[in-house]
Design a protein around this motif. Structure first.
Motif, PDB file in Angstrom:
ATOM      1  N   VAL A   1       0.837  -1.199   0.000  1.00 42.43           N
ATOM      2  CA  VAL A   1       0.000   0.000   0.000  1.00 42.43           C
ATOM      3  C   VAL A   1       0.874   1.252   0.000  1.00 42.43           C
ATOM      4  O   VAL A   1       0.596   2.228  -0.721  1.00 42.43           O
ATOM      5  N   ASP A   2       1.944   1.244   0.802  1.00 42.80           N
ATOM      6  CA  ASP A   2       2.848   2.396   0.854  1.00 42.80           C
ATOM      7  C   ASP A   2       3.522   2.638  -0.490  1.00 42.80           C
ATOM      8  O   ASP A   2       3.669   3.788  -0.930  1.00 42.80           O
ATOM      9  N   GLN A   3       3.931   1.578  -1.169  1.00 43.00           N
ATOM     10  CA  GLN A   3       4.556   1.712  -2.491  1.00 43.00           C
ATOM     11  C   GLN A   3       3.563   2.260  -3.513  1.00 43.00           C
ATOM     12  O   GLN A   3       3.943   3.024  -4.407  1.00 43.00           O
ATOM     13  N   ALA A   4       2.314   1.876  -3.379  1.00 47.82           N
ATOM     14  CA  ALA A   4       1.285   2.375  -4.295  1.00 47.82           C
ATOM     15  C   ALA A   4       1.104   3.878  -4.121  1.00 47.82           C
ATOM     16  O   ALA A   4       1.022   4.631  -5.104  1.00 47.82           O
ATOM     17  N   TYR A   5       1.055   4.338  -2.855  1.00 48.59           N
ATOM     18  CA  TYR A   5       0.929   5.776  -2.619  1.00 48.59           C
ATOM     19  C   TYR A   5       2.154   6.534  -3.120  1.00 48.59           C
ATOM     20  O   TYR A   5       2.041   7.631  -3.668  1.00 48.59           O
ATOM     21  N   GLU A   6       3.327   5.963  -2.916  1.00 51.54           N
ATOM     22  CA  GLU A   6       4.564   6.613  -3.363  1.00 51.54           C
ATOM     23  C   GLU A   6       4.639   6.706  -4.888  1.00 51.54           C
ATOM     24  O   GLU A   6       5.307   7.585  -5.433  1.00 51.54           O
ATOM     25  N   ALA A   7       3.969   5.798  -5.583  1.00 53.11           N
ATOM     26  CA  ALA A   7       4.000   5.798  -7.054  1.00 53.11           C
ATOM     27  C   ALA A   7       3.234   6.976  -7.645  1.00 53.11           C
ATOM     28  O   ALA A   7       3.481   7.382  -8.782  1.00 53.11           O
ATOM     29  N   ILE A   8       2.303   7.538  -6.869  1.00 55.30           N
ATOM     30  CA  ILE A   8       1.486   8.664  -7.368  1.00 55.30           C
ATOM     31  C   ILE A   8       2.313   9.940  -7.324  1.00 55.30           C
ATOM     32  O   ILE A   8       2.772  10.358  -6.256  1.00 55.30           O
ATOM     33  N   ASP A   9       2.504  10.563  -8.464  1.00 55.14           N
ATOM     34  CA  ASP A   9       3.328  11.772  -8.580  1.00 55.14           C
ATOM     35  C   ASP A   9       2.446  13.005  -8.369  1.00 55.14           C
ATOM     36  O   ASP A   9       1.716  13.431  -9.266  1.00 55.14           O
ATOM     37  N   LEU A  10       2.515  13.592  -7.180  1.00 58.95           N
ATOM     38  CA  LEU A  10       1.658  14.725  -6.850  1.00 58.95           C
ATOM     39  C   LEU A  10       2.006  15.978  -7.645  1.00 58.95           C
ATOM     40  O   LEU A  10       1.139  16.808  -7.916  1.00 58.95           O
ATOM     41  N   SER A  11       3.277  16.133  -8.022  1.00 58.30           N
ATOM     42  CA  SER A  11       3.659  17.321  -8.792  1.00 58.30           C
ATOM     43  C   SER A  11       3.003  17.323 -10.165  1.00 58.30           C
ATOM     44  O   SER A  11       2.566  18.374 -10.659  1.00 58.30           O
ATOM     45  N   ILE A  12       2.882  16.156 -10.776  1.00 60.57           N
ATOM     46  CA  ILE A  12       2.202  16.065 -12.078  1.00 60.57           C
ATOM     47  C   ILE A  12       0.711  16.345 -11.918  1.00 60.57           C
ATOM     48  O   ILE A  12       0.109  17.079 -12.709  1.00 60.57           O
TER      49      ILE A  12
ATOM     50  N   MET B   1      -3.209   4.923 -12.980  1.00 63.53           N
ATOM     51  CA  MET B   1      -2.202   4.551 -13.980  1.00 63.53           C
ATOM     52  C   MET B   1      -0.795   4.546 -13.366  1.00 63.53           C
ATOM     53  O   MET B   1       0.013   3.655 -13.656  1.00 63.53           O
ATOM     54  N   PHE B   2      -0.490   5.536 -12.516  1.00 67.16           N
ATOM     55  CA  PHE B   2       0.823   5.559 -11.862  1.00 67.16           C
ATOM     56  C   PHE B   2       1.065   4.278 -11.085  1.00 67.16           C
ATOM     57  O   PHE B   2       2.141   3.666 -11.173  1.00 67.16           O
ATOM     58  N   VAL B   3       0.060   3.855 -10.338  1.00 73.71           N
ATOM     59  CA  VAL B   3       0.194   2.641  -9.519  1.00 73.71           C
ATOM     60  C   VAL B   3       0.316   1.409 -10.407  1.00 73.71           C
ATOM     61  O   VAL B   3       1.173   0.536 -10.177  1.00 73.71           O
ATOM     62  N   THR B   4      -0.522   1.330 -11.432  1.00 72.21           N
ATOM     63  CA  THR B   4      -0.510   0.154 -12.312  1.00 72.21           C
ATOM     64  C   THR B   4       0.813   0.021 -13.045  1.00 72.21           C
ATOM     65  O   THR B   4       1.399  -1.085 -13.110  1.00 72.21           O
ATOM     66  N   VAL B   5       1.312   1.111 -13.602  1.00 72.89           N
ATOM     67  CA  VAL B   5       2.578   1.064 -14.346  1.00 72.89           C
ATOM     68  C   VAL B   5       3.740   0.748 -13.414  1.00 72.89           C
ATOM     69  O   VAL B   5       4.646  -0.018 -13.760  1.00 72.89           O
ATOM     70  N   GLN B   6       3.714   1.315 -12.198  1.00 74.70           N
ATOM     71  CA  GLN B   6       4.777   0.995 -11.237  1.00 74.70           C
ATOM     72  C   GLN B   6       4.762  -0.485 -10.883  1.00 74.70           C
ATOM     73  O   GLN B   6       5.814  -1.123 -10.758  1.00 74.70           O
TER      74      GLN B   6
END
Length: 508
Positions: A54-65, A369-374
């Motif tokens: 779960v933590d890795q999934a949240y980290e995969a989301i790029d908030l700046s984008i 998409m960020f989570v899926t691609v990661q």
């Protein structure tokens, strides 16, 4: 990256395959939940299958984008409210010199607006303008709609805020707004010119035929499944004249009672009304309002017009300030959000109507998409495929550039351009950096150029194409269907030519 265990590899591949199917075919019969829900499903499956925590999934989301996307969408909404796109639409017909001139104007305006307001926004706003102009001038809509969509994609390559994949590239690469602009702008200009010339050459006969007024009207009424009135300047002026001359009984009575003169004579009814009001108990206040009411209304309208003009000027100044800040190299996400907040404050009213124009479904799609691609990257499959291809895709060789461009073209049309950028970006940059640090920037810019121009290959290649197609179908009484094959006929040669231009002109 080493390959994951067989269980994670298989389950991660299944999750990515589900995401891909729903992203490319959002209305698939067995699970018609759409792209946004499909991306969330893919990301959730990556967590459920324990490919990611779960933590890795949240980290995969790029908030700046996400912040940059949100900010640019809000700014675009305020620009639309300030009639920026309306003025662009008027430029299409101002002193127009025929169909070929109109094609060139559409290409130019679409490319410029897309570079600064994103290609999707430009297509959303300009499609109806373009279709109405084509219908009014009795011209076939197809080449003009193709000009709008293809030029929007090409023009959006010039800046980091032109399209979503450029936002990803600019954020991950650290390339400044100015470097991005100067690196790709020559290719964008020449690519737009070649695209316009190709359109004119392919549709020369259609754009050269002068249809007789009566024949064109009949064709307009019966062709392309359209059933509507033939809009010509003469007809419109007659309609305006007849409506202005019309008189309703109630309006006649009002004019008699409130006008001092009727048909050049003294209006006794007006003066009787005024005399009765003077003798009444309502006093001087009502007399003053009765006499000066129309002037106060005019002053109020004049004041509102000046407020509107001042507000528009402030919107344009804020946008110019945002662009200058981006060119100076300030943080793109922070700059866009700051500009959006400044516009909300200047608007000085509830911002909910403008915030409702933000495409939150697109922001949620990006999260999934960020989570899926990661998760798919964690399986090791993309790295293994890149290691097989890397020896043949050297960015310092002509053959390597051709192979690289072909891979990006195919992947962008198979899995869409943003996932392609997320899958290939870091790997391309790392491979280019091994040759020379100067090639790293070139690798990012090449990825941006090819993945964006690849959207012109087919109707399904980019969201901008689909927006033009959907919007054109829905215009009341003027609808036109842009088919897959008619787009492909132009899209293939245009994409190959314009892609080659970028590969030649984009330097390290």
């Amino acid at each position: 990256m080493a390959m994951a265990s067989y269980v994670k590899l298989i389950l991660g591949s299944i999750a990515f395959a589900i995401f891909w199917v729903l992203a490319v075919f959002p209305a698939v019969p067995c699970l018609p939940i759409g792209r946004t829900a499909g991306s969330l499903l893919g990301g959730m499956l990556m967590v459920i299958f324990q490919v990611l925590t779960v933590d890795q999934a949240y980290e995969a989301i790029d908030l700046s984008i996400l912040g940059l996307l949100f900010g640019t969408m809000v700014v675009s909404g305020y620009l639309e409210s300030a009639d920026a796109f309306k003025y662009l639409g008027k430029l299409l017909t101002w002193k127009s010199k025929g169909a070929k001139d109109l094609i060139c104007r559409i290409c130019l305006i679409s490319a410029i607006s897309s570079a600064f307001f994103t290609n999707d926004t430009s297509c959303m706003v300009l499609t109806e303008f373009v279709l109405k102009i084509a219908r009014q001038k009795n011209l076939p809509p197809q080449p003009f709609l193709l000009a709008l969509a293809s030029s929007a994609n090409i023009g959006s390559t010039a800046t980091p805020i032109g399209n979503p994949q450029n936002l990803v590239i600019a954020t991950q690469s650290g390339i400044s707004f100015g470097e991005f602009l100067t690196g790709i702008l020559p290719a964008t200009i020449l690519g737009s010119i070649v695209n316009a010339l190709l359109l004119i050459c392919m549709y020369w006969n259609l754009l050269s035929v002068k249809i007789d007024e009566e024949d064109s009207a009949a064709q307009f009424l019966t062709g392309d499944g359209v059933s509507s009135h033939h809009f010509s300047p003469a007809t419109m002026s007659r309609l305006a004249s007849s409506s202005s001359q019309g008189r309703l009984p109630g309006l006649e009575i009002t004019n008699v009672l409130t006008s001092p003169h009727v048909n050049g004579s003294v209006n006794l009814a007006y003066h009787d009304t005024l005399r009765n009001r003077v003798n009444s108990d309502q006093g001087e206040t009502e007399i003053h309002g009765f006499l000066n009411g129309p002037w106060e209304s005019r002053n109020s309208n004049c004041s509102e017009r000046w407020k509107r003009k001042l507000w528009k000027s402030c919107v344009y100044l804020v946008v110019v300030g945002m662009l200058i800040s981006l060119l100076m190299g300030l943080n793109m996400s922070g700059t866009a959000i700051s500009a959006a907040l400044a516009l909300m404050i200047l608007d000085f009213k509830d911002a909910v109507p403008c915030l409702e124009k933000v495409s939150y479904s697109l922001l949620i799609f990006f999260c999934g998409m960020f989570v899926t691609v990661q998760g798919f990257n964690k399986t090791g499959i993309p790295s293994a495929l890149w290691e097989l291809m890397e020896p043949y895709a050297k960015i310092d060789q002509v053959s390597g550039m051709a192979v690289l461009a072909l891979v990006i073209l195919v992947l962008s049309n198979l899995v869409s351009n943003v996932p392609t950028v997320l899958l290939l970006g870091a790997r391309m940059a790392a491979s280019a950096a091994l040759i020379s640090t100067a090639f790293e920037k070139k690798a990012w810019l090449i990825l941006s150029w090819v993945s964006t121009v690849a959207g012109n290959l087919s109707l399904l290649g980019s969201a901008a194409n689909l927006i033009v197609c959907e919007q054109a179908c829905r215009v009341p009484n003027l609808g036109y269907t842009l088919t897959f094959w008619s787009h492909l006929k132009f899209g293939v040669p245009s994409t190959l030519l314009v892609t080659a231009i970028g590969l030649i002109l984009i330097k390290s």
